[in-house]
Design an enzyme around this catalytic site. Structure first.
Site, PDB file in Angstrom:
ATOM      1  N   ASP A   1      61.784 -54.361  -5.955  1.00 28.88           N
ATOM      2  CA  ASP A   1      61.612 -55.061  -4.681  1.00 28.88           C
ATOM      3  C   ASP A   1      60.221 -55.692  -4.687  1.00 28.88           C
ATOM      4  O   ASP A   1      59.534 -55.710  -5.722  1.00 28.88           O
ATOM      5  CB  ASP A   1      61.872 -54.119  -3.482  1.00 28.88           C
TER       6      ASP A   1
ATOM      7  N   CYS B   1      59.520 -50.066  -7.044  1.00 31.25           N
ATOM      8  CA  CYS B   1      59.295 -50.458  -5.650  1.00 31.25           C
ATOM      9  C   CYS B   1      57.869 -50.032  -5.315  1.00 31.25           C
ATOM     10  O   CYS B   1      57.079 -49.774  -6.230  1.00 31.25           O
ATOM     11  CB  CYS B   1      60.365 -49.869  -4.707  1.00 31.25           C
TER      12      CYS B   1
ATOM     13  N   THR C   1      56.617 -47.268  -3.885  1.00 33.03           N
ATOM     14  CA  THR C   1      56.363 -45.884  -4.298  1.00 33.03           C
ATOM     15  C   THR C   1      57.193 -45.456  -5.507  1.00 33.03           C
ATOM     16  O   THR C   1      56.897 -44.427  -6.109  1.00 33.03           O
ATOM     17  CB  THR C   1      56.731 -44.919  -3.157  1.00 33.03           C
TER      18      THR C   1
ATOM     19  N   HIS D   1      64.923 -33.567 -21.293  1.00 32.65           N
ATOM     20  CA  HIS D   1      65.660 -32.498 -20.610  1.00 32.65           C
ATOM     21  C   HIS D   1      66.722 -32.978 -19.639  1.00 32.65           C
ATOM     22  O   HIS D   1      67.702 -32.281 -19.418  1.00 32.65           O
ATOM     23  CB  HIS D   1      64.674 -31.595 -19.855  1.00 32.65           C
TER      24      HIS D   1
ATOM     25  N   ARG E   1      52.671 -49.483  -6.162  1.00 34.05           N
ATOM     26  CA  ARG E   1      51.483 -49.211  -5.353  1.00 34.05           C
ATOM     27  C   ARG E   1      50.905 -47.833  -5.671  1.00 34.05           C
ATOM     28  O   ARG E   1      50.000 -47.373  -4.987  1.00 34.05           O
ATOM     29  CB  ARG E   1      51.839 -49.299  -3.861  1.00 34.05           C
TER      30      ARG E   1
ATOM     31  N   HIS F   1      70.139 -28.093 -22.387  1.00 37.04           N
ATOM     32  CA  HIS F   1      69.919 -29.116 -21.359  1.00 37.04           C
ATOM     33  C   HIS F   1      71.188 -29.915 -21.075  1.00 37.04           C
ATOM     34  O   HIS F   1      71.359 -30.431 -19.971  1.00 37.04           O
ATOM     35  CB  HIS F   1      68.769 -30.036 -21.769  1.00 37.04           C
TER      36      HIS F   1
ATOM     37  N   ARG G   1      73.021 -28.289 -18.288  1.00 36.56           N
ATOM     38  CA  ARG G   1      72.395 -28.528 -16.977  1.00 36.56           C
ATOM     39  C   ARG G   1      72.674 -29.948 -16.473  1.00 36.56           C
ATOM     40  O   ARG G   1      72.911 -30.163 -15.283  1.00 36.56           O
ATOM     41  CB  ARG G   1      70.892 -28.264 -17.082  1.00 36.56           C
TER      42      ARG G   1
END
Ligand code: RB5
Length: 150
Positions: free
Chosen positions: A8, A65, A67, A98, A109, A133, A136
């Site tokens: 974005d 984006c 964050t 993993h 940012r 793994h 999982r």
């Protein structure tokens, strides 16, 4: 290896840095937008970028984006996507080893381009370890498919 890129406005400039870096490494990519720093909602970007991975057109996605969080939340709603929002090298490496993550999400940012490109490299160059793994990861996908017997 074909990489799907999406961002974005909060991740636009970082995506552009990642494109240059992939070009320098000779890695092919498809850019699913956004194509300018104008404000745009990240869910649609995550959706179309991730669909190219689950559809087989691209191997992995890199999403940016502000964050890295919103776009990772949207990405993880696409069936077949295991998206990891990372802001450190160790996590970008171990989410491949993993978790067999197929989408790396970065915050334009949050992290500088230097660290981000190190994370891109280790994410693309690290193979899934499998073994215990795998079980999982299978459990994660069973939750996604509504067949998890916890
Ligand atoms: C856009 O301002 C910002 O909210 C977005 O880029 C992202 O950080 C959301 O998680």
């Amino acid at each position: 290896m074909m990489i799907a890129l999406g961002a974005d406005h909060g991740g636009f400039y970082l995506k552009e840095e990642i494109k240059k870096h992939l070009e320098e490494r000779g890695i092919e990519y498809k850019d699913f937008g956004t194509y300018s720093p104008e404000s745009i909602d990240y869910a649609a970007i995550a959706y179309r970028t991730c669909n190219s991975v689950v559809g087989g057109e691209c191997e992995k996605a890199i999403l940016c984006c502000g964050t890295g969080i919103g776009i990772s939340m949207a990405a993880n709603k696409v069936k077949g996507i295991r998206a990891a929002c990372c802001s450190d090298y160790f996590s970008a490496k171990f989410t491949r080893l993993h978790n067999d993550a197929n989408a790396l999400c970065l915050g334009g940012r949050v992290v500088g381009a230097g660290l981000a490109l190190e994370m891109v490299d280790v994410f693309l160059d690290t193979e899934f370890e499998g073994g215990r793994h795998q079980r999982r990861v299978d459990q994660i996908m069973a939750i996604q498919d509504g067949i998890f017997e916890g």
